[in-house]
Design a protein around this motif. Structure first.
Motif, PDB file in Angstrom:
ATOM      1  N   LYS A  17       0.833  -1.206   0.000  1.00  0.00           N
ATOM      2  CA  LYS A  17       0.000   0.000   0.000  1.00  0.00           C
ATOM      3  C   LYS A  17       0.866   1.255   0.000  1.00  0.00           C
ATOM      4  CE  LYS A  17      -3.601   2.348   2.681  1.00  0.00           C
ATOM      5  NZ  LYS A  17      -3.407   3.522   1.915  1.00  0.00           N
ATOM      6  N   LYS A  18       1.937   1.256   0.796  1.00  0.00           N
ATOM      7  CA  LYS A  18       2.833   2.414   0.842  1.00  0.00           C
ATOM      8  C   LYS A  18       3.570   2.610  -0.481  1.00  0.00           C
ATOM      9  CE  LYS A  18       3.499   2.298   5.797  1.00  0.00           C
ATOM     10  NZ  LYS A  18       4.389   1.932   6.902  1.00  0.00           N
ATOM     11  N   ALA A  19       3.787   1.532  -1.225  1.00  0.00           N
ATOM     12  CA  ALA A  19       4.424   1.620  -2.535  1.00  0.00           C
ATOM     13  C   ALA A  19       3.417   1.994  -3.621  1.00  0.00           C
ATOM     14  CB  ALA A  19       5.101   0.303  -2.880  1.00  0.00           C
ATOM     15  N   LYS A  20       2.172   2.257  -3.208  1.00  0.00           N
ATOM     16  CA  LYS A  20       1.086   2.678  -4.104  1.00  0.00           C
ATOM     17  C   LYS A  20       0.763   1.630  -5.166  1.00  0.00           C
ATOM     18  CE  LYS A  20       1.442   7.571  -3.433  1.00  0.00           C
ATOM     19  NZ  LYS A  20       2.544   8.015  -2.689  1.00  0.00           N
ATOM     20  N   LYS A  21       0.859   0.370  -4.756  1.00  0.00           N
ATOM     21  CA  LYS A  21       0.447  -0.724  -5.625  1.00  0.00           C
ATOM     22  C   LYS A  21      -0.885  -1.258  -5.115  1.00  0.00           C
ATOM     23  CE  LYS A  21       5.119  -1.974  -6.880  1.00  0.00           C
ATOM     24  NZ  LYS A  21       6.156  -3.014  -6.865  1.00  0.00           N
ATOM     25  N   LYS A  22      -1.598  -1.946  -5.973  1.00  0.00           N
ATOM     26  CA  LYS A  22      -2.945  -2.401  -5.616  1.00  0.00           C
ATOM     27  C   LYS A  22      -3.045  -3.890  -5.311  1.00  0.00           C
ATOM     28  CE  LYS A  22      -5.165   1.444  -5.894  1.00  0.00           C
ATOM     29  NZ  LYS A  22      -5.771   2.007  -4.720  1.00  0.00           N
ATOM     30  N   GLU A  23      -2.067  -4.682  -5.723  1.00  0.00           N
ATOM     31  CA  GLU A  23      -2.183  -6.118  -5.465  1.00  0.00           C
ATOM     32  C   GLU A  23      -0.823  -6.742  -5.194  1.00  0.00           C
ATOM     33  OE1 GLU A  23      -2.421  -8.239  -9.734  1.00  0.00           O
ATOM     34  OE2 GLU A  23      -4.183  -7.051  -9.191  1.00  0.00           O
ATOM     35  N   LEU A  24      -0.868  -7.883  -4.507  1.00  0.00           N
ATOM     36  CA  LEU A  24       0.333  -8.630  -4.191  1.00  0.00           C
ATOM     37  C   LEU A  24      -0.022 -10.093  -4.024  1.00  0.00           C
ATOM     38  CD1 LEU A  24       1.397  -8.645  -0.530  1.00  0.00           C
ATOM     39  CD2 LEU A  24      -0.642  -7.427  -1.166  1.00  0.00           C
ATOM     40  N   ILE A  25       0.994 -10.932  -4.004  1.00  0.00           N
ATOM     41  CA  ILE A  25       0.803 -12.362  -3.785  1.00  0.00           C
ATOM     42  C   ILE A  25       1.577 -12.758  -2.533  1.00  0.00           C
ATOM     43  CG2 ILE A  25       1.263 -14.663  -4.678  1.00  0.00           C
ATOM     44  CD1 ILE A  25       0.730 -13.581  -7.458  1.00  0.00           C
ATOM     45  N   LEU A  26       0.856 -13.296  -1.563  1.00  0.00           N
ATOM     46  CA  LEU A  26       1.465 -13.787  -0.320  1.00  0.00           C
ATOM     47  C   LEU A  26       1.788 -15.265  -0.510  1.00  0.00           C
ATOM     48  CD1 LEU A  26      -0.910 -12.210   2.340  1.00  0.00           C
ATOM     49  CD2 LEU A  26       1.361 -11.438   1.706  1.00  0.00           C
ATOM     50  N   LYS A  27       3.073 -15.588  -0.505  1.00  0.00           N
ATOM     51  CA  LYS A  27       3.484 -16.983  -0.725  1.00  0.00           C
ATOM     52  C   LYS A  27       3.300 -17.825   0.526  1.00  0.00           C
ATOM     53  CE  LYS A  27       6.498 -15.733  -4.421  1.00  0.00           C
ATOM     54  NZ  LYS A  27       7.806 -15.281  -4.799  1.00  0.00           N
ATOM     55  N   LYS A  28       3.515 -17.217   1.692  1.00  0.00           N
ATOM     56  CA  LYS A  28       3.319 -17.927   2.958  1.00  0.00           C
ATOM     57  C   LYS A  28       2.007 -17.452   3.578  1.00  0.00           C
ATOM     58  CE  LYS A  28       6.941 -18.537   5.599  1.00  0.00           C
ATOM     59  NZ  LYS A  28       8.095 -18.170   6.446  1.00  0.00           N
ATOM     60  N   HIS A  29       1.127 -18.382   3.882  1.00  0.00           N
ATOM     61  CA  HIS A  29      -0.138 -18.019   4.520  1.00  0.00           C
ATOM     62  C   HIS A  29      -0.598 -19.146   5.425  1.00  0.00           C
ATOM     63  CE1 HIS A  29      -2.295 -20.580   1.598  1.00  0.00           C
ATOM     64  NE2 HIS A  29      -1.442 -20.087   0.715  1.00  0.00           N
ATOM     65  N   SER A  30      -1.537 -18.810   6.313  1.00  0.00           N
ATOM     66  CA  SER A  30      -2.060 -19.781   7.270  1.00  0.00           C
ATOM     67  C   SER A  30      -3.562 -19.590   7.403  1.00  0.00           C
ATOM     68  CB  SER A  30      -1.376 -19.600   8.627  1.00  0.00           C
ATOM     69  OG  SER A  30      -1.713 -18.344   9.158  1.00  0.00           O
ATOM     70  N   LYS A  31      -4.188 -20.481   8.156  1.00  0.00           N
ATOM     71  CA  LYS A  31      -5.632 -20.380   8.379  1.00  0.00           C
ATOM     72  C   LYS A  31      -5.983 -19.112   9.150  1.00  0.00           C
ATOM     73  CE  LYS A  31      -6.725 -25.310   8.455  1.00  0.00           C
ATOM     74  NZ  LYS A  31      -7.262 -26.415   9.262  1.00  0.00           N
ATOM     75  N   ILE A  32      -5.150 -18.760  10.114  1.00  0.00           N
ATOM     76  CA  ILE A  32      -5.414 -17.557  10.912  1.00  0.00           C
ATOM     77  C   ILE A  32      -5.345 -16.317  10.036  1.00  0.00           C
ATOM     78  CG2 ILE A  32      -4.567 -16.152  12.824  1.00  0.00           C
ATOM     79  CD1 ILE A  32      -3.681 -18.717  14.189  1.00  0.00           C
ATOM     80  N   LEU A  33      -4.342 -16.250   9.170  1.00  0.00           N
ATOM     81  CA  LEU A  33      -4.222 -15.111   8.259  1.00  0.00           C
ATOM     82  C   LEU A  33      -5.418 -15.046   7.318  1.00  0.00           C
ATOM     83  CD1 LEU A  33      -2.584 -12.722   7.204  1.00  0.00           C
ATOM     84  CD2 LEU A  33      -1.385 -14.308   5.701  1.00  0.00           C
ATOM     85  N   LYS A  34      -5.879 -16.186   6.832  1.00  0.00           N
ATOM     86  CA  LYS A  34      -7.053 -16.206   5.957  1.00  0.00           C
ATOM     87  C   LYS A  34      -8.299 -15.708   6.692  1.00  0.00           C
ATOM     88  CE  LYS A  34      -5.756 -19.998   2.904  1.00  0.00           C
ATOM     89  NZ  LYS A  34      -6.088 -21.359   2.482  1.00  0.00           N
ATOM     90  N   GLU A  35      -8.457 -16.092   7.965  1.00  0.00           N
ATOM     91  CA  GLU A  35      -9.620 -15.635   8.727  1.00  0.00           C
ATOM     92  C   GLU A  35      -9.557 -14.139   8.993  1.00  0.00           C
ATOM     93  OE1 GLU A  35     -10.988 -17.965  12.022  1.00  0.00           O
ATOM     94  OE2 GLU A  35     -10.152 -19.802  11.155  1.00  0.00           O
ATOM     95  N   ILE A  36      -8.362 -13.599   9.235  1.00  0.00           N
ATOM     96  CA  ILE A  36      -8.214 -12.147   9.407  1.00  0.00           C
ATOM     97  C   ILE A  36      -8.548 -11.440   8.105  1.00  0.00           C
ATOM     98  CG2 ILE A  36      -6.532 -10.313   9.823  1.00  0.00           C
ATOM     99  CD1 ILE A  36      -5.183 -12.223  11.837  1.00  0.00           C
ATOM    100  N   LEU A  37      -8.091 -11.986   6.980  1.00  0.00           N
ATOM    101  CA  LEU A  37      -8.396 -11.391   5.680  1.00  0.00           C
ATOM    102  C   LEU A  37      -9.880 -11.524   5.341  1.00  0.00           C
ATOM    103  CD1 LEU A  37      -5.282 -12.450   3.568  1.00  0.00           C
ATOM    104  CD2 LEU A  37      -5.732 -10.266   4.682  1.00  0.00           C
ATOM    105  N   ASP A  38     -10.545 -12.583   5.845  1.00  0.00           N
ATOM    106  CA  ASP A  38     -11.996 -12.701   5.668  1.00  0.00           C
ATOM    107  C   ASP A  38     -12.724 -11.551   6.352  1.00  0.00           C
ATOM    108  OD1 ASP A  38     -12.149 -14.976   4.083  1.00  0.00           O
ATOM    109  OD2 ASP A  38     -12.236 -16.345   5.795  1.00  0.00           O
ATOM    110  N   LEU A  39     -12.291 -11.201   7.574  1.00  0.00           N
ATOM    111  CA  LEU A  39     -12.914 -10.078   8.277  1.00  0.00           C
ATOM    112  C   LEU A  39     -12.686  -8.776   7.515  1.00  0.00           C
ATOM    113  CD1 LEU A  39     -11.997 -10.907  11.980  1.00  0.00           C
ATOM    114  CD2 LEU A  39     -14.206 -11.182  10.866  1.00  0.00           C
ATOM    115  N   ALA A  40     -11.491  -8.599   6.959  1.00  0.00           N
ATOM    116  CA  ALA A  40     -11.197  -7.397   6.171  1.00  0.00           C
ATOM    117  C   ALA A  40     -12.009  -7.384   4.879  1.00  0.00           C
ATOM    118  CB  ALA A  40      -9.711  -7.326   5.857  1.00  0.00           C
TER     119      ALA A  40
END
Length: 123
Positions: A17-40
Motif C-alpha cells: 500500500k505504501k508503494a502505491k500498488k494495488k495487489e500482491l501475492i502472499l506466498k506464505k499463509h495460514s488459516k489464521i491469516l485467511k480468517e483475518i483477511l476474511d474479516l477485512a
C-alpha cells in the motif's frame, strides 16, 4: 522474514500500500491469516483469492492493517482499553480477537461476553 506468518503477511500488505500498488501475492499463509483477511473482506477493506502461487490480495480502501505484537490475552472488560490504544477514533475500524469461539471482531467478542487474544487491528 520471521516465524510469525500473520505479522509478515500484514506487513507485506502495508508495504504494498505504501508503494502505491494495488495487489500482491502472499506466498506464505495460514488459516489464521485467511480468517483475518476474511474479516477485512467483509468490511470491504481488501479482497483476496487463493491461487496456485499463494494468496492474491487486492487492496481496496484500507488505511492501516497491522498485527499486534506481543499478542495480549485480555478479559472482556479490558478489551476496550486496547481498542482505544490501537484505533484512532471511536467506531472507526476494529481489533481482531481470537476467542474460544473463533476469530472475531472486538465488538462481537464484547457482545458475547468472551475475552481472548488480540491478533491484529485494521481501519
Amino acid at each position: 522474514m520471521s516465524q510469525d506468518i500473520v505479522a509478515d503477511g500484514l506487513n507485506q500488505i502495508m508495504n504494498t500500500k505504501k508503494a502505491k500498488k494495488k495487489e500482491l501475492i502472499l506466498k506464505k499463509h495460514s488459516k489464521i491469516l485467511k480468517e483475518i483477511l476474511d474479516l477485512a473482506k467483509k468490511e470491504d477493506y481488501l479482497d483476496y483469492s487463493v491461487e496456485a502461487k499463494g494468496l492474491k490480495v487486492i487492496i481496496k480502501n484500507v488505511n492501516e492493517i497491522k498485527a499486534i505484537k506481543p499478542r495480549y490475552t485480555v478479559q472482556v472488560k479490558k478489551i476496550n482499553f486496547y481498542v482505544r490504544r490501537f484505533l484512532p477514533a471511536k467506531n472507526f475500524g476494529f481489533v481482531v480477537v481470537s476467542t474460544s469461539r473463533g476469530i472475531m471482531k472486538h465488538y462481537d467478542a464484547e457482545s458475547k461476553n468472551i475475552g481472548g487474544c488480540l491478533l491484529a487491528y485494521m481501519y
